[in-house]
Design a protein around this motif. Structure first.
Motif, PDB file in Angstrom:
ATOM      1  N   ARG A 109      -4.029  11.973  -5.973  1.00  0.00           N
ATOM      2  CA  ARG A 109      -3.110  12.076  -4.643  1.00  0.00           C
ATOM      3  C   ARG A 109      -3.531  10.497  -4.650  1.00  0.00           C
ATOM      4  NH1 ARG A 109      -5.583  16.221  -2.542  1.00  0.00           N
ATOM      5  NH2 ARG A 109      -7.130  15.009  -1.471  1.00  0.00           N
ATOM      6  N   ARG A 110      -3.748   9.672  -5.528  1.00  0.00           N
ATOM      7  CA  ARG A 110      -4.693   8.514  -5.709  1.00  0.00           C
ATOM      8  C   ARG A 110      -2.824   7.628  -5.756  1.00  0.00           C
ATOM      9  NH1 ARG A 110     -10.029   5.837  -6.347  1.00  0.00           N
ATOM     10  NH2 ARG A 110      -8.430   4.530  -6.671  1.00  0.00           N
ATOM     11  N   GLU A 111      -2.634   6.638  -4.888  1.00  0.00           N
ATOM     12  CA  GLU A 111      -1.740   5.474  -5.599  1.00  0.00           C
ATOM     13  C   GLU A 111      -1.546   5.291  -6.517  1.00  0.00           C
ATOM     14  OE1 GLU A 111       0.145   1.092  -3.110  1.00  0.00           O
ATOM     15  OE2 GLU A 111      -1.299   2.207  -1.641  1.00  0.00           O
ATOM     16  N   GLU A 112      -2.207   4.713  -7.387  1.00  0.00           N
ATOM     17  CA  GLU A 112      -2.237   4.044  -8.080  1.00  0.00           C
ATOM     18  C   GLU A 112      -1.910   5.155  -9.500  1.00  0.00           C
ATOM     19  OE1 GLU A 112      -6.549   2.237  -6.138  1.00  0.00           O
ATOM     20  OE2 GLU A 112      -4.890   4.438  -6.235  1.00  0.00           O
ATOM     21  N   VAL A 136      -0.471   8.074  -8.821  1.00  0.00           N
ATOM     22  CA  VAL A 136       1.167   8.319  -8.798  1.00  0.00           C
ATOM     23  C   VAL A 136       1.635   6.917  -9.109  1.00  0.00           C
ATOM     24  CG1 VAL A 136       3.463   7.961  -7.209  1.00  0.00           C
ATOM     25  CG2 VAL A 136       0.861   9.307  -7.449  1.00  0.00           C
ATOM     26  N   GLU A 137       1.830   6.161  -9.384  1.00  0.00           N
ATOM     27  CA  GLU A 137       2.230   4.136  -9.220  1.00  0.00           C
ATOM     28  C   GLU A 137       1.643   4.761 -11.519  1.00  0.00           C
ATOM     29  OE1 GLU A 137       1.944   0.022  -9.586  1.00  0.00           O
ATOM     30  OE2 GLU A 137       0.252   0.889  -8.831  1.00  0.00           O
TER      31      GLU A 137
END
Length: 200
Positions: A88-91, A93-94
């Motif tokens: 779920r971490r933004e990094e 997903v990026e």
């Protein structure tokens, strides 16, 4: 004597690498405030961390959908990690988005790693390269070396992990993933991908 590292420089390194503040400060101190050397040091540590974690199970993750501008090309990619928290971490997903864009940018990619290439494709490529006219008069041992080099080069064009990373041509896609492993502290693997092209 420890060199004084400014908070601004630490923040700049964090923004560029995504590493934690204390890790960035330590990297700058170890490299006497040299920004480029600190980046390289963090990159190498990321690689070392990634290699240590490579045997750990990756049972979580996400399936990321990317549709290229114009809606004529779409990519579905499954990227795995160890925990739902990291997924779920933004990094993370990026990373998934960047990998999908990498796949979209190169229509010759059809496998994740060299191990995924079938023996049939290896044999076909070997036969194709063996029959090239420029090899006919070469001694057998030289011919064999040339064919092997050409086959390896040809097969790598099909492999996602072997490509130059589109956002930083100084590293491969595999090295980029290892950097993110170093940052997030979990093993990460690209499991599979599918390309959809309108009308195909």
């Amino acid at each position: 004597m420890t060199i004084e590292i400014s908070a601004k420089l630490v923040k700049q390194l964090r923004d560029q690498t995504g590493a934690g503040m204390m890790t960035c400060k330590k990297a700058l101190e170890e490299n006497n405030g040299d920004f480029d050397k600190a980046i390289e040091s963090l990159r190498l540590k990321g690689m070392a961390t990634a290699d240590k974690k490579s045997s750990r199970n990756t049972n979580e993750g996400i399936i990321y959908a990317y549709v290229h501008t114009g809606s004529k090309l779409g990519i579905l990619v499954e990227i795995n990690c160890e925990t739902d928290f990291v997924a779920r971490r933004e990094e993370f997903v990026e990373l998934s988005k960047n990998i999908a864009m990498q796949i979209a940018s190169n229509s010759s990619l059809d496998v994740v790693s060299l191990e995924d290439i079938s023996q049939e494709i290896i044999d076909e490529t070997w036969n194709f390269e063996s029959n090239k006219e420029d090899l006919q008069n070469k001694p057998d041992n030289i011919k064999e070396q040339i064919i092997k080099g050409r086959v390896d080069k040809s097969l790598k064009t099909r492999v996602l992990l072997e490509q130059e990373y589109i956002k930083d041509s100084s590293i491969s896609v595999e090295e980029y993933i290892k950097q993110v492993i170093g940052l997030l502290g979990e093993n990460i693997k690209v499991a599979r991908f599918t390309r959809y092209v309108l009308g195909e």
